[in-house]
Design a protein around this motif. Structure first.
Motif, PDB file in Angstrom:
ATOM      1  N   ARG A  43      18.877  -0.293 120.568  1.00  0.00           N
ATOM      2  CA  ARG A  43      19.517   0.851 121.224  1.00  0.00           C
ATOM      3  C   ARG A  43      20.576   0.350 122.198  1.00  0.00           C
ATOM      4  N   TYR A  67      22.666  10.760 114.977  1.00  0.00           N
ATOM      5  CA  TYR A  67      21.284  10.268 114.920  1.00  0.00           C
ATOM      6  C   TYR A  67      20.851  10.119 113.468  1.00  0.00           C
ATOM      7  N   SER A  68      20.032   9.137 113.212  1.00  0.00           N
ATOM      8  CA  SER A  68      19.491   8.939 111.866  1.00  0.00           C
ATOM      9  C   SER A  68      18.438   9.998 111.560  1.00  0.00           C
ATOM     10  N   THR A  73      14.085   8.194 116.955  1.00  0.00           N
ATOM     11  CA  THR A  73      14.870   7.708 118.085  1.00  0.00           C
ATOM     12  C   THR A  73      16.286   7.406 117.623  1.00  0.00           C
ATOM     13  N   SER A  74      17.228   7.485 118.542  1.00  0.00           N
ATOM     14  CA  SER A  74      18.621   7.211 118.206  1.00  0.00           C
ATOM     15  C   SER A  74      18.944   5.758 118.545  1.00  0.00           C
ATOM     16  N   SER A  75      20.048   5.282 118.010  1.00  0.00           N
ATOM     17  CA  SER A  75      20.486   3.917 118.290  1.00  0.00           C
ATOM     18  C   SER A  75      21.385   3.851 119.519  1.00  0.00           C
ATOM     19  N   GLN A  77      22.273   5.974 123.602  1.00  0.00           N
ATOM     20  CA  GLN A  77      21.974   7.001 124.597  1.00  0.00           C
ATOM     21  C   GLN A  77      23.003   6.905 125.716  1.00  0.00           C
TER      22      GLN A  77
END
Length: 220
Positions: A43, A67-68, A73-75, A77
């Motif tokens: 991340r 977002y995937s 969770t996203s890669s 923020q």
């Protein structure tokens, strides 16, 4: 968009994967976005204290780096906050990047960052604007070690790109130990300009950096 010379230099220093990369004072997020794209960390955290910048950045990232759908969770923020307030994890392999701010501001941020994260292990990549000697002196006092250092010329301005770690024992040189190319005219010009700067501010007494850089020049 193509990275500038100094951002490209920072990117090239990131040769293995981190759990977290903190792109502090990220401005428009070009470096961090590139690191997300090439999966340099699980991340990438974008940190800036200007609301307008972080709002626009979040919109841009959501459009181009969504977002995937296969992950909770996203890669990346985005945070609108003071970079000094970043709270690092205890065990993760982490990198903090601060580029494009003055050396004095960089020291101010790092003083609070270190106090907030006592005992935590992490790496730092810094690219300060001015006051590099003072920044090096501060980091040596904090017992950080040198990983690597590079001198970059971009738009007729010189930048020192500095990589440090809490887990490296290599002593930090106050004037630089790895970045100088003594046969490079641009490096000699940068050293001479640095000496001229400290000569100008050494009004009542010589700044310690003046003798240090003059000694370095005499060794060439």
């Amino acid at each position: 968009m193509k990275l500038s010379h100094r951002l490209a230099c920072i990117d090239q220093l990131i040769t293995h994967s981190y759990q977290d990369i903190w792109d502090c004072c990220c401005d428009h997020g070009m470096l961090g976005a590139h690191l997300v794209q090439r999966k340099a960390a699980e991340r990438v955290h974008f940190v800036d204290c200007v609301p307008k910048i972080t709002q626009q950045l979040e919109i841009k990232l959501a459009k181009h780096l969504p977002y995937s759908a296969n992950s909770n969770t996203s890669s990346w923020q985005v945070y609108c906050m003071d970079s000094a307030e970043v709270s690092l994890k205890d065990t993760a392999k982490q990198l903090v990047i601060i580029a494009g701010v003055g050396g004095e501001l960089c020291i101010s941020i790092l003083k609070k960052l270190f106090a907030q994260n006592v005992g935590k292990r992490f790496e730092l990549i810094l690219c300060p604007v001015h006051h590099q000697y003072e920044l090096r002196e501060f980091l040596r006092q904090q017992k950080l070690g040198l990983v690597s250092e590079h001198l970059v010329l971009e738009n007729k301005r010189y930048y020192e790109v500095l990589h440090f770690s809490t887990e490296v024992s290599q002593t930090i040189s106050l004037t630089g130990s790895q970045m100088w190319q003594t046969n490079n005219p641009e490096h000699q010009q940068y050293l001479e300009k640095t000496i001229a700067h400290y000569q100008r501010i050494s009004v009542s007494h010589a700044h310690p950096a003046l003798l240090a850089y003059q000694t370095l020049l005499n060794e060439w």
